[in-house]
Design a protein around this motif. Sequence first.
Motif, PDB file in Angstrom:
ATOM      1  N   LYS A  22       0.819  -1.209   0.000  1.00  0.00           N
ATOM      2  CA  LYS A  22       0.000   0.000   0.000  1.00  0.00           C
ATOM      3  C   LYS A  22       0.860   1.269   0.000  1.00  0.00           C
ATOM      4  CE  LYS A  22      -4.416  -1.112   0.058  1.00  0.00           C
ATOM      5  NZ  LYS A  22      -5.397  -0.552  -0.911  1.00  0.00           N
ATOM      6  N   LEU A  78      -3.265   6.497  -5.509  1.00  0.00           N
ATOM      7  CA  LEU A  78      -4.428   6.380  -4.627  1.00  0.00           C
ATOM      8  C   LEU A  78      -4.089   5.566  -3.386  1.00  0.00           C
ATOM      9  CD1 LEU A  78      -7.243   5.800  -7.263  1.00  0.00           C
ATOM     10  CD2 LEU A  78      -7.208   7.641  -5.571  1.00  0.00           C
ATOM     11  N   ASP A  79      -3.332   4.486  -3.578  1.00  0.00           N
ATOM     12  CA  ASP A  79      -2.914   3.666  -2.434  1.00  0.00           C
ATOM     13  C   ASP A  79      -2.042   4.463  -1.471  1.00  0.00           C
ATOM     14  OD1 ASP A  79      -4.270   1.419  -3.211  1.00  0.00           O
ATOM     15  OD2 ASP A  79      -2.558   0.461  -4.191  1.00  0.00           O
ATOM     16  N   GLU A 118      -4.111   7.001   0.463  1.00  0.00           N
ATOM     17  CA  GLU A 118      -4.889   6.337   1.509  1.00  0.00           C
ATOM     18  C   GLU A 118      -3.996   5.877   2.654  1.00  0.00           C
ATOM     19  OE1 GLU A 118      -7.719   2.361   2.102  1.00  0.00           O
ATOM     20  OE2 GLU A 118      -7.020   2.919   0.107  1.00  0.00           O
ATOM     21  N   TYR A 119      -2.854   5.302   2.325  1.00  0.00           N
ATOM     22  CA  TYR A 119      -1.973   4.736   3.354  1.00  0.00           C
ATOM     23  C   TYR A 119      -1.440   5.823   4.286  1.00  0.00           C
ATOM     24  CZ  TYR A 119       1.704   1.910   5.477  1.00  0.00           C
ATOM     25  OH  TYR A 119       2.505   1.256   6.394  1.00  0.00           O
ATOM     26  N   LYS A 136      -2.720   8.845   4.562  1.00  0.00           N
ATOM     27  CA  LYS A 136      -3.796   9.779   4.915  1.00  0.00           C
ATOM     28  C   LYS A 136      -3.466  11.208   4.465  1.00  0.00           C
ATOM     29  CE  LYS A 136      -5.461   7.071   8.861  1.00  0.00           C
ATOM     30  NZ  LYS A 136      -4.688   5.872   8.503  1.00  0.00           N
ATOM     31  N   LEU A 151      -9.562  13.080  -5.931  1.00  0.00           N
ATOM     32  CA  LEU A 151      -9.571  11.628  -5.737  1.00  0.00           C
ATOM     33  C   LEU A 151     -10.506  10.954  -6.735  1.00  0.00           C
ATOM     34  CD1 LEU A 151      -9.622  11.432  -1.828  1.00  0.00           C
ATOM     35  CD2 LEU A 151      -7.684  10.981  -3.341  1.00  0.00           C
ATOM     36  N   ARG A 209      -9.448   8.094  -9.523  1.00  0.00           N
ATOM     37  CA  ARG A 209     -10.114   6.782  -9.648  1.00  0.00           C
ATOM     38  C   ARG A 209     -10.662   6.587 -11.048  1.00  0.00           C
ATOM     39  NH1 ARG A 209     -12.256   8.471  -4.513  1.00  0.00           N
ATOM     40  NH2 ARG A 209     -11.167   7.389  -2.819  1.00  0.00           N
TER      41      ARG A 209
END
Length: 241
Positions: A123, A170-171, A174-175, A177, A185, A189
Amino acid sequence: MDFTNEPINDIEQARKYFIAMGCSHFHMTREYPQRAKEYIALDIDPEIESEWRKEEFEQKLENFQTIKPSEYGAYLRNLDSMIERKEFYLERLFELVIKIKEKLPNEQIGFVLSTIIGNNGTKSKGGLIQKSYDLKRKDLAEKFYTQVKLLFKIASDNSIKLTFAYGNLLDVIEYYKIDESDEYLFKLREKNDNESFDYFKTGAEEGNKYSMNKLSDCYREGKGCEIDIKKAKFWKLKANE
């Protein structure tokens, strides 16, 4: 030095070997296992290796002006592969990214992004952004992230495909924050879904089983396309044949 036939007997030969192998013990063992045994037998102090690595790194940075723009991606990745997890290296690589971006050919954008973001299957992805966070240098990670967004903008303006780069970012977002707008975002996607769909569709039509399964998932979930259960079933059956 001929590493195929000439044994490593002294510190100077060891230095040349270490540098030739990209300052990597992994490459030593893989490329010339017998030479690797001889190198290990010399029991070289890691601090000495660190000095060699830093000297070679600085020499490569000095040679930047001689590198063709068409080789910038490989050049950056090569430097990244030889560094130690130290702030000095990351700061210098950030400076290099700024220089590279000024003359970066469109076809090299994906390679540079791959080094900054990473793509190792985790991630956090293992790129320069992760390495900055690992050293508690959030400020540096944010600088690399800013460059990523600028490179994405250039790629978008020039209709350059960056398959999987959007998903990797994106990972990372997210990882760690990372504070980012919902609109940005959503666009990431959307681009990731569209380019992944095109990638898997091409692979499926060429007969790749993995791509057939992934394309089936795209049709079933409506990722990069309209939901089409009939096509999802078709490609799933095709993959199982």
